[in-house]
Design a protein around this motif. Structure first.
Motif, short mmCIF file in Angstrom:
data_model
loop_
_atom_site.label_atom_id
_atom_site.label_comp_id
_atom_site.label_asym_id
_atom_site.label_seq_id
_atom_site.Cartn_x
_atom_site.Cartn_y
_atom_site.Cartn_z
N TYR A 366 1.07 -1.56 0.18
CA TYR A 366 0.15 0.03 -0.29
C TYR A 366 0.79 1.23 0.08
O TYR A 366 1.20 0.98 1.15
N GLY A 367 0.61 2.43 -0.89
CA GLY A 367 1.86 2.33 -1.15
C GLY A 367 2.90 2.39 -1.46
O GLY A 367 3.27 1.43 -1.89
N SER A 368 4.07 3.74 -2.03
CA SER A 368 5.13 3.43 -2.44
C SER A 368 6.65 3.34 -1.41
O SER A 368 7.86 3.51 -1.13
N THR A 369 6.12 3.34 -0.20
CA THR A 369 7.38 3.22 0.98
C THR A 369 7.53 2.02 1.24
O THR A 369 6.99 1.52 0.92
N ARG A 370 9.43 1.83 1.15
CA ARG A 370 9.61 0.44 1.00
C ARG A 370 9.82 -0.20 2.14
O ARG A 370 10.34 1.16 3.05
N GLY A 371 10.34 -1.44 2.22
CA GLY A 371 10.49 -1.60 3.89
C GLY A 371 12.14 -2.18 4.21
O GLY A 371 12.76 -2.00 3.00
N ARG A 372 11.76 -3.42 4.60
CA ARG A 372 13.81 -3.08 5.21
C ARG A 372 13.64 -4.87 5.88
O ARG A 372 12.98 -5.80 5.88
#
Length: 461
Positions: A366-372
């Motif tokens: 959901y959205g463009s925010t990236r993970g880790r």
């Protein structure tokens, strides 16, 4: 499930700008533990003033793991360099040279001249002997120690990164614009206090590589990346052109394609593909990896399939390679058009040159925010996934005992923003997950929207 985390505030995160400047996935080590002390770097204003921003560097002494020192952060503002450009690329990067204890920072770039500074020797090796003051650091430099400011890649820098390698410190940067650039590699020698240029290790042909990170383990340097194909536009070859500095387009993430992998046992002087075949070395007469290098593509993912750039990679304790990215392709598909919603994917290469790649489907994006990604002391892979639309962060665990096929949610929290960053050494050595993220603060009325802080969440695994 993970227990409730300890929560500490590093400083305020600016909310007056259009673009966020803290907590981006390409800040490889914005929070890192070294010899019992934890360090974090971020950009923040001075108290009671919105602008400009300054690089802030924090440290705290950790007691016997897993317990830390509540409220023990010392925060240093480097006020000789004001950060004024409202651009999400212009973050601060942190590196520590293990051999001499120098602390290195690089900051405020989007196709700009290099901005870099480093500390005196032993600052991180003997921290109790040094006050936490700016005079222990150089001023902002436009060169690396031992190399001249005239070195061409220093003139057009984006996405610098540090990576500790034995007693030394690697440094990489991109030159060129989005979709039309190359990556360069350097090493800082702790014995000489000088840097050497290792070369242009990644070359984009009408494209540029976007790396997920540099990972060094047991003498091997691992590299994964995607390519972004270049789309020509009016004025692209004008030296004064600044359209490429937009936050989206004309060469955006829709042009990302293919997941690639290579490794080096020669600290970047030679490169091999995942099958162990040498693809770049002085003996071959090939100085760089480019789009046509044999065997580098491990998953063929076409453009406009949801693939993002610079999400995350980590190497586990056995040398297995893990990559977090996303796509709309069915699992196991190869170069087919997208037919479903974009989901995060956990890509895994088993150790060794005969290790095969696997792909595991995770939750929807959901959205463009990236993970880790991160690796625990027991070898499990920790996956941190933000829900940008709802201000939540989810933490999942992929267990080593299952061959990383079993994924379970172990925590979720709300009121959290940005792209979460992880202290990899602390998790691997102390089994404490230190998560650096942005946190909303609630206002006392409906008119004031509240503020946002750069915080650290500590979970005992």
């Amino acid at each position: 499930m993970l227990s409730r985390p300890t929560y500490t505030v590093l400083g305020s995160d600016p909310t007056n700008r259009k673009c966020r400047i803290n907590c981006y996935a390409f800040q490889q080590d914005a929070i890192v533990t070294f010899q019992g002390w934890q360090y974090a770097a971020f950009c923040s204003p001075l108290p009671d003033v919105a602008e400009p921003l300054y690089v802030h560097l924090a440290r705290r002494r950790l007691l016997e793991p897993p317990h830390d020192n509540p409220g023990g952060w010392e925060v240093l503002a480097l006020t000789d360099y004001p950060q004024t450009v409202d651009d999400g690329h212009n973050t601060v990067q942190l590196g520590i040279s293990p051999g001499d204890g120098t602390i290195h920072l690089s900051y405020d770039h989007h196709c700009d001249v290099l901005r870099y500074r480093y500390s005196c020797r032993d600052l991180a090796l003997k921290p109790t002997e040094f006050a936490w003051i700016s005079s222990h650091f150089t001023t902002t430099l436009d060169y690396l120690p031992g190399l001249p400011a005239s070195h061409k890649p220093f003139h057009y820098v984006t996405y610098p990164r540090f990576c500790a390698a034995d007693s030394d410190l690697l440094f990489t940067l991109r030159d060129g614009k989005a979709g039309l650039g190359n990556d360069h590699l350097y090493v800082y020698s702790s014995s000489s206090g000088r840097c050497s240029y290792l070369g242009q290790h990644l070359t984009g042909i009408q494209s540029n590589p976007y790396i997920h990170g540099l990972s060094y383990r047991s003498g091997r340097l691992h590299l994964t990346w995607v390519y972004r194909g270049f789309v020509h536009y009016d004025g692209w070859d004008d030296l004064a052109d600044a359209k490429h500095k937009q936050q989206a387009g004309p060469n955006g993430a829709e042009n990302n394609h293919d997941l690639c992998y290579a490794y080096s046992d020669g600290l970047g002087k030679t490169w091999k593909n995942g099958q162990g075949k040498e693809i770049a070395s002085r003996d071959l007469g090939i100085s760089t990896i480019d789009n046509n290098s044999e065997g580098i593509v491990v998953f063929r993912i076409p453009k406009r399939s949801g693939l993002t750039n610079q999400e995350s990679q980590v190497v586990d304790l056995d040398g297995g390679v893990h990559v977090l990215n996303r796509s709309s392709l069915p699992v196991g598909s190869n170069n087919r058009s997208g037919v479903e919603a974009v989901h995060w994917r956990h890509y895994y290469k088993a150790p060794g040159d005969d290790g095969i790649w696997s792909e595991f489907l995770l939750r929807p994006v959901y959205g463009s925010t990236r993970g880790r990604l991160a690796v625990s002391k027991t070898g499990d892979v920790i996956i941190i996934l933000p829900d940008a639309e709802n201000g939540r962060v989810y933490i999942e665990r992929a267990t080593k005992s299952s061959g990383y096929t079993a994924h379970e949610e172990v925590w979720s929290g709300e009121g959290l923003r940005g792209e979460p960053l992880v202290d990899l050494p602390r998790l691997e050595n102390d089994n404490v997950l230190s998560l650096m993220v942005l946190a909303d603060t609630k206002s006392s009325n409906d008119i004031d929207p509240g503020t946002r802080n750069v915080v650290v969440l500590d979970f005992e695994l």
